[in-house]
Structures are given as C-alpha cells and as structure tokens.
Motif scaffolding. Structure first.
Motif, PDB file in Angstrom:
ATOM      1  N   PRO A  93      -4.380   7.067  -1.384  1.00  0.00           N
ATOM      2  CA  PRO A  93      -4.922   6.047  -0.485  1.00  0.00           C
ATOM      3  C   PRO A  93      -6.438   6.113  -0.339  1.00  0.00           C
ATOM      4  O   PRO A  93      -7.078   5.098  -0.093  1.00  0.00           O
ATOM      5  CB  PRO A  93      -4.224   6.348   0.849  1.00  0.00           C
ATOM      6  CG  PRO A  93      -3.751   7.747   0.736  1.00  0.00           C
ATOM      7  CD  PRO A  93      -3.464   7.988  -0.706  1.00  0.00           C
TER       8      PRO A  93
ATOM      9  N   LEU B 104       0.816  -1.227   0.000  1.00  0.00           N
ATOM     10  CA  LEU B 104       0.000   0.000   0.000  1.00  0.00           C
ATOM     11  C   LEU B 104       0.844   1.269   0.000  1.00  0.00           C
ATOM     12  O   LEU B 104       0.366   2.331  -0.418  1.00  0.00           O
ATOM     13  CB  LEU B 104      -0.966  -0.008   1.192  1.00  0.00           C
ATOM     14  CG  LEU B 104      -2.035  -1.115   1.121  1.00  0.00           C
ATOM     15  CD1 LEU B 104      -2.836  -1.165   2.414  1.00  0.00           C
ATOM     16  CD2 LEU B 104      -2.959  -0.901  -0.064  1.00  0.00           C
TER      17      LEU B 104
ATOM     18  N   TYR C 192      -4.138   7.481   9.027  1.00  0.00           N
ATOM     19  CA  TYR C 192      -4.733   6.333   8.325  1.00  0.00           C
ATOM     20  C   TYR C 192      -6.070   5.935   8.957  1.00  0.00           C
ATOM     21  O   TYR C 192      -7.004   5.558   8.245  1.00  0.00           O
ATOM     22  CB  TYR C 192      -3.744   5.156   8.305  1.00  0.00           C
ATOM     23  CG  TYR C 192      -3.982   4.246   7.117  1.00  0.00           C
ATOM     24  CD1 TYR C 192      -3.846   4.718   5.812  1.00  0.00           C
ATOM     25  CD2 TYR C 192      -4.344   2.915   7.284  1.00  0.00           C
ATOM     26  CE1 TYR C 192      -4.077   3.903   4.717  1.00  0.00           C
ATOM     27  CE2 TYR C 192      -4.578   2.089   6.189  1.00  0.00           C
ATOM     28  CZ  TYR C 192      -4.441   2.585   4.915  1.00  0.00           C
ATOM     29  OH  TYR C 192      -4.677   1.781   3.813  1.00  0.00           O
TER      30      TYR C 192
ATOM     31  N   TYR D   3       4.049   6.400   0.308  1.00  0.00           N
ATOM     32  CA  TYR D   3       3.045   6.908   1.253  1.00  0.00           C
ATOM     33  C   TYR D   3       3.247   6.183   2.574  1.00  0.00           C
ATOM     34  O   TYR D   3       3.015   4.969   2.666  1.00  0.00           O
ATOM     35  CB  TYR D   3       1.656   6.624   0.680  1.00  0.00           C
ATOM     36  CG  TYR D   3       0.517   6.886   1.632  1.00  0.00           C
ATOM     37  CD1 TYR D   3       0.254   8.168   2.120  1.00  0.00           C
ATOM     38  CD2 TYR D   3      -0.329   5.851   2.035  1.00  0.00           C
ATOM     39  CE1 TYR D   3      -0.802   8.402   2.992  1.00  0.00           C
ATOM     40  CE2 TYR D   3      -1.394   6.081   2.892  1.00  0.00           C
ATOM     41  CZ  TYR D   3      -1.617   7.359   3.362  1.00  0.00           C
ATOM     42  OH  TYR D   3      -2.652   7.594   4.216  1.00  0.00           O
TER      43      TYR D   3
END
Ligand code: BEZ
Length: 255
Positions: free
Chosen positions: A114, A108, A173, A166
């Motif tokens: 994101p 990720l 998050y 990232y």
C-alpha cells in the motif's frame, strides 16, 4: 487483476467472471461516489476500475475520467463501455501531478504494497487534489478467512503466504497516508453484510483461489466443502441465502 510481485498467486480476474460474480459491487458504490462528489470537467483517475461500471457513473456526472486496472481483460471490458482505460499496475502509477482526484472502489485490498500505491496516488494528484476510496478494512471477511484457515489447518496446510488481501485498520491506514504526505479528512470502518446472489461456493470459487493455490483438485474440493460447513452456522440464513461479512474502509484525504 493480473499477478504482480505484490499480489498473491492465483488472483487473476477476468471480465465475464467479474460481471457474473461481482456485478453487485458497483451498485454498492453510491456512498463513496457521493463522498467523491465528482464535478463537471474535473480530471479523475479511477484506480482499479474493473469493467468500468462505476467509472461510467463518474463520466455521466461530467468528469473527465481515466480508468486503470492491472487486468487487460477488465480494461477491454471498460473500453467497450466507452471508458478511457489503460492497463496499469496500481503499485507503479506513472502519473505526475495531473489529476484533481483519485478514486478507488473495491480494489485497494488486492494491492499488497500500500505504501507504493499511495506514493503513486500522491504523485498523480495536483497539489490539494483529493483521494477518495473504499475497500476492505480491518475485520473484512473475518469469518470467511477464519473458516478457510481452519479448513487448511485441519489438513496440516499452513495459511502462511496464502492470505491475499490487505485489510488495514483506520489507524494503520491514516498513518500510511500521513507518511506519504496526505492530510486525512475522514476515515471510517463500515460493517456491510452483503448478500451473495451466487452463494458462498460461487464466491469462494471466484475469490478464494489464492488460499487454495497449488492444491490438487480433491484437496481443493475438501477444503471448500469444509469451509462451507464452518461458515453455514454464521453466514447462511434459514432459507439457504448466503451473506458475506464485508467491512468497508472508507477514506477521504487531501494531497
Ligand atoms: C471485498 O470487496 O472486500 C473483497 C471482494 C473479494 C475478495 C476480497 C475482498
């Protein structure tokens, strides 16, 4: 991983390079697989499956797994292991409420939008489905990024637009997950210094090319040598072994 508008230039991956330079990554995936706890018959999406070595473990535990990766080369390597795999950009997941779980390891941090990724993950999950992932979190590769930045800046080259990853904080998050409709069950940052069997130069040549994008060969070499000198003080031991200053963000959330 192939380039998309959301990825930085110069970050293509191919399967033989990955097997040579990053084969240690799946071995480090035990804890996140345990957190996922795949059940026989569950339908699981492995987002950013690379060459399928960790996907294979989910299959061995009886799950019905689809691996997706942006790199055709990686998907072909996963298929060679017998994995059901497809080329899909993680920013544009095309699935509609069909998976019991979405899993992702060490992928990720390559996906620079994101929110688009998490919206697709949420859409891919059945109601109540779980999202379990591990990737680079805040502070990941701090020494490496700082040394690369310094080596570029010594030569008057701005790092703006070159940082390809990232690495969010847990707060950032969590907020993003909640924004797209997840309930966060656990989230933590885990420092994990990781020995580099290929050495730091091998690692930089494999992974740091976005920092060096567009530089001629001599300049590239000079920046890399300078980076190694800076990093040697903190990441090389007395026997010449290199360690990368990895920090994992490990998260479990429910749709
Ligand atoms: C990581 O696993 O944290 C990572 C690996 C290669 C490049 C950037 C991050």
């Amino acid at each position: 991983m192939t380039n998309t508008p959301q990825n930085a230039p110069g970050q293509e991956q191919n399967a033989s390079d990955y097997a040579h330079h990053a084969s240690f990554m799946p071995k480090l995936g035990n804890d996140v697989v345990a957190l996922l706890a795949p059940q026989p018959g569950e339908r699981i999406l492995d987002l950013g499956c690379s060459d399928g070595s960790l996907t294979e473990r989910l299959v061995q535990q009886g799950a019905d797994v689809l691996g997706v990766d942006a790199s055709e080369d990686m998907v072909n390597a996963a298929r060679k292991r017998g994995i059901n795999a497809r080329v899909v950009d993680g920013h544009q997941l095309p699935f509609d409420h069909e998976f019991d779980a979405v899993f992702s390891n060490a992928a990720l941090h390559w996906m620079l939008d994101p929110q688009a990724v998490l919206a697709g993950v949420k859409r891919a999950l059945k109601p109540g489905g779980r999202f379990v992932a591990e990737f680079g979190g805040h502070g990941n590769l701090a020494a490496v990024c700082t040394a690369l930045t310094a080596a570029l800046q010594f030569r008057g080259i701005s790092v703006r637009g070159r940082h390809p990853w990232y690495f969010p904080t847990t707060t950032e998050y969590s907020q993003l997950l909640e924004t797209v409709g997840f309930k966060v069950e656990s989230i933590e940052l885990i420092p994990r210094p990781t020995q580099l069997p290929m050495g730091m130069m091998g690692w930089l040549e494999k992974f740091a090319s976005p920092f060096l994008h567009g530089l001629d060969e001599d300049l590239r070499e000079a920046v890399l040598e300078n980076t190694l000198t800076l990093l040697g003080h903190s990441l090389r031991d007395e026997h010449g072994n290199w360690t990368a200053d990895y920090v994992r963000l490990r998260v479990a959330a429910r749709a």
